[in-house]
Each structure stands twice: as structure tokens, then as C-alpha cells.
Motif scaffolding. Structure first.
Motif, PDB file in Angstrom:
ATOM      1  N   ALA A 119       0.660  -1.588  -0.033  1.00  0.00           N
ATOM      2  CA  ALA A 119      -0.109   0.243  -0.094  1.00  0.00           C
ATOM      3  C   ALA A 119       0.811   0.869  -0.286  1.00  0.00           C
ATOM      4  N   VAL A 120       0.127   2.510  -0.773  1.00  0.00           N
ATOM      5  CA  VAL A 120       1.112   3.529  -0.335  1.00  0.00           C
ATOM      6  C   VAL A 120       0.251   4.845  -0.590  1.00  0.00           C
ATOM      7  N   THR A 121       0.314   6.270   0.221  1.00  0.00           N
ATOM      8  CA  THR A 121      -0.194   7.446  -0.545  1.00  0.00           C
ATOM      9  C   THR A 121       0.090   7.798  -1.485  1.00  0.00           C
ATOM     10  N   TYR A 122      -0.654   8.444  -2.681  1.00  0.00           N
ATOM     11  CA  TYR A 122      -0.695   8.139  -4.110  1.00  0.00           C
ATOM     12  C   TYR A 122      -1.090   9.625  -3.720  1.00  0.00           C
ATOM     13  N   GLY A 123      -2.073  10.363  -2.668  1.00  0.00           N
ATOM     14  CA  GLY A 123      -1.804  11.921  -3.165  1.00  0.00           C
ATOM     15  C   GLY A 123      -3.123  12.147  -1.019  1.00  0.00           C
ATOM     16  N   PRO A 124      -2.845  13.381  -0.720  1.00  0.00           N
ATOM     17  CA  PRO A 124      -2.540  14.748  -1.220  1.00  0.00           C
ATOM     18  C   PRO A 124      -0.777  14.642  -0.810  1.00  0.00           C
ATOM     19  N   GLY A 125      -0.556  15.971  -1.251  1.00  0.00           N
ATOM     20  CA  GLY A 125       0.989  15.932  -0.448  1.00  0.00           C
ATOM     21  C   GLY A 125       2.071  16.753  -1.986  1.00  0.00           C
ATOM     22  N   LEU A 126       3.225  16.625  -1.584  1.00  0.00           N
ATOM     23  CA  LEU A 126       4.251  17.093  -2.565  1.00  0.00           C
ATOM     24  C   LEU A 126       4.189  16.428  -3.898  1.00  0.00           C
TER      25      LEU A 126
END
Ligand code: KG4
Ligand code: ZN
Length: 387
Positions: A119-126
Motif C-alpha cells: 500500500a502507498v500514499t498517492y495523494g494529497p502531498g508534494l
């Protein structure tokens, strides 16, 4: 909770957070707990987070049991610039991410073969920062054939509450306060969110960071104001708490920030010396009171008796104390993650991912970083490919 810290040559702080609960009964020497049902039906997720200035990897079982939790924090590198420099963040993520993933697996006593999904964070962010985590997760998914789950960063923050509160289940109200977000959300079910309030201008964390800079405390503002406020008088100055007539659950912090800046400028012009601690304490009181009163009101009016807090600002001491008091006075059960689960980490991403996995969410290798990914109403992929 035990935190092992190591400052690396480049100033990055490598942390391994060990949840003492996970090392209790049934654990072997590595702290790896054998599942009670012999492993049948268990879901073990390798989670990755790189949306801002923390490179993080964790292994989480069944959404609530953290087998390992590794954070590589770049905060010291950005402090000299007074805020996060996106290019430096991306470059450091590239350098650190493999080491974090390796450490997360080894501390969990597992290999990639034992993982059910990545699993991975794909947003929001830089965007440049997010891309590093997304590429890493896609590479692991491609190489191992394991399913890939894209996670929303703020849904991760909310899910951090599930880790230490094994009894917490939706529905409940959650106040999400981070560096980029201030949302009041009804968590209707796992992964189902109704936003009932949000900020009209600055996020709460952003206000902490800007005011800290203005009063000379520097970056990162939140923890510094939290510490300075302990020595100050919260009633020294009376700062405004914005109320928005047509949206009673929305927040606005820009007027409060301007009011602090005006006070500082006036004092300068008159040659007066201001107490940093008094300004910090009075500003913090204004923020914390407005956050708490909105959240309590939402619980009462929407009829929920459970309130959780999430995001970096949720580690604020004054916010936790006032929330606790107000919840007790209003017969509301109060949930808050330990501070280390409030700020960015990958364990929270693993917790959110578990409930996505159970719903059948499976992203394909076309998963991309989405810097402005909306909370609540986002596209999910189900069995995007055959894995
Ligand atoms: O959730 P987070 O780690 O990253 C984002 O997703 O934005 O939140 C970072 C924010 C920063 O603005 C930081 O100043 C604030 O959380 N913060 C705090 C405290 N610790 C971190 N604000 C107030 N009090 C704290 N103790
Ligand atoms: Zn965050």
C-alpha cells in the motif's frame, strides 16, 4: 511504545517505533506475534508513505496490529530553510526509501513473500515526494505480483485511530488537523467519509507554523508553540476566533494569524518587548478552543457519541487536554492516537489500506501521484488487473 532513534550523517533521523502491545503474548524474540487463527484469513500489508518530509514504511496486520513502523525524518534538513523544500524532500526520499522498506520487513521478521499487498500514499502531498513512494510500491508490486493499494493520506491519518483503539469502529466524528488540512468529518463506515466542515483559508498546522515563524520560534512551528505555550499565560492576549455564519463547522485561521502579526508589529513600533511564551499560549488557546467547540457541536447535532482526532496538530498537548475535558463533560468517548501516530507515518497507511483491501480495492501499475487528491469522493480501482 519504544522509539529507537539514530541521527544519520546527513542529519536525517531514522526511527523505529515499537508498539509494546505487539510484543506481548504470543510474540517470538523479534516481536512478531503469531496470529491466533494460525494465519488463515490474516492480511499483512507493507505500507509506504512519502507525501511530505518523512520517508516511512511499516508492516501492519489486519489493519490494527503494527509489526514494524519505520520513519526517516528529514525535519532537521528543512529547518534551516524555515519550511519544507520540495526538491530536497524528493531527493532524500529516493536515498532513504529502500532502507526504510528493508528495515520494516526485517523488524517484522518477514520477507516480501509473507506480504499480502503493498500500500502507498498517492495523494494529497508534494508531487515529487509522493512519486518516490508510488514508484517504490509499484516496483515491489510488479516484482512480487502482490496487489497494489493506493491510499489517501488523510484517510490514513484518520485510520491511525484504529491502531491503538481496537474497539473503535465507525460511525464516529473525526477532527483532522494537519499541516495542509483542517477537516471535520463524519466517518460513516470504513473508507466512507462525509465532510461537514473545512478551513476557508489556512490549515490549523499552517497557522501554527506561520505564527511560530513570526514570533521567532522557527520551524516546525507546532511542536515549538506547544512547548513555549507551557511557560506562557493563555489569557495574556485575546485573539479572535472566527465564526462563519453560513457554515458553522467551517474554520478560518487567517484573521487570527493577522491579529498576531498586528500585535507583533505594534509592539515593535512602540519599542515594547513581547513575551514569546504569552503570545504562543494565547494563540494556541484561540486555535484549540475553536477546534474543540466545532467538534463537540458536530457530535451533539449529528448525534454521535464518539469523537476522534487525527493529523500532526492532534499531537498538541492543549488540544488533547481540552478535548478530553469537553468530551467527558458531554458524554462523548474521546479517541486520540499517540503523538507518534498523529504525525506522518506508514502504519496509519497500512491501517487504512486493510479496509480498502477487504473491499477489493486493487490499483494497477498505472497508479500515479495525485497532489490534490480530494477526501471522500475519490476514484477507487477494483481488480484493475488480474492480481
Ligand atoms: O500530519 P502532519 O505530520 O503532516 C501533514 O500531513 O501536513 O502535520 C504537520 C503539521 C505541521 O504544521 C506541524 O507544525 C503540526 O502538524 N504539528 C503540531 C504539533 N506537532 C505537529 N501543531 C501543534 N502542536 C503540536 N504539538
Ligand atoms: Zn500528514
Amino acid at each position: 511504545m519504544k522509539i529507537d532513534k539514530n541521527v544519520e550523517e546527513d542529519g536525517v533521523i531514522f526511527m523505529s517505533i515499537k508498539d509494546s502491545d505487539s510484543v506481548e503474548a504470543g510474540s517470538d524474540a523479534s516481536g512478531h506475534k503469531e496470529p491466533e487463527n494460525g494465519g488463515e484469513g490474516d492480511v499483512t500489508i507493507l505500507a509506504i508513505e512519502s507525501s511530505c518530509d518523512e520517508t516511512a514504511a511499516a508492516v501492519v496486520r489486519n489493519g490494527r496490529e503494527v509489526l514494524s513502523n519505520i520513519i526517516s525524518s528529514q525535519i532537521a534538513l528543512h529547518t534551516v530553510y524555515g519550511g519544507v523544500v520540495p526538491e530536497i524532500a524528493s531527493r532524500k526520499h529516493v536515498e532513504k526509501i529502500n532502507g526504510c522498506v528493508r528495515a520494516a520487513l526485517s523488524e517484522a521478521g518477514l520477507t516480501l513473500d509473507d506480504i499480502d499487498a503493498v500500500a502507498v500514499t498517492y495523494g494529497p502531498g508534494l508531487v515529487g515526494a509522493l512519486l518516490v513512494g508510488v514508484s517504490e510500491a509499484k516496483a515491489i508490486s510488479f516484482a512480487t505480483g502482490k496487489p497494489l493499494i493506493g491510499v489517501h493520506h488523510i484517510e490514513g491519518h484518520i485510520s491511525a485511530n484504529f491502531i491503538e483503539n481496537k474497539d473503535l469502529e465507525p460511525p464516529f466524528v473525526c477532527l483532522v488537523v494537519s499541516g495542509g488540512h483542517s477537516h471535520l468529518v463524519v466517518v460513516k463506515d470504513y473508507g466512507v467519509y462525509e465532510i461537514i466542515g473545512q478551513t476557508r483559508d489556512d490549515a490549523a498546522g499552517e497557522a501554527f507554523d506561520k505564527v511560530a515563524r513570526a514570533i521567532g520560534l522557527g520551524y516546525p512551528g507546532g511542536p515549538k508553540i506547544d512547548a513555549a505555550a507551557r511557560e506562557g499565560n493563555p489569557d495574556a492576549f485575546s485573539f479572535p476566533q472566527a465564526k462563519i455564519p453560513d457554515a458553522e463547522y467551517d474554520f478560518s485561521f487567517s484573521g487570527l494569524k493577522s491579529s498576531v502579526l498586528n500585535l507583533i508589529n505594534q509592539a515593535k513600533m512602540q519599542g515594547q518587548e513581547l513575551s514569546q511564551a504569552d503570545v504562543a499560549a494565547s494563540f494556541q488557546k484561540a486555535v484549540v478552543e475553536v477546534l474543540t467547540s466545532h467538534a463537540i457541536k458536530a457530535c451533539k447535532e449529528y448525534g454521535y457519541d464518539k469523537l476522534a482526532i487525527a493529523g500532526g496538530v492532534a499531537s498538541n498537548t492543549a488540544l488533547r487536554t481540552l478535548m478530553e475535558k469537553e468530551c467527558a463533560a458531554n458524554n462523548i468517548r474521546f479517541y486520540r492516537p499517540s503523538p507518534v501516530f498523529c504525525t506522518d507515518n506508514a502504519a496509519m497507511i497500512g491501517a487504512a489500506a486493510y479496509y480498502e483491501y477487504r473491499k477489493g480495492v486493487r490499483f494497477g501499475l498505472d497508479l500515479n501521484a495525485v497532489p490534490n487528491l480530494p477526501l471522500g469522493d475519490r476514484e477507487r480501482r477494483f481488480h484493475a488487473d488480474k492480481r
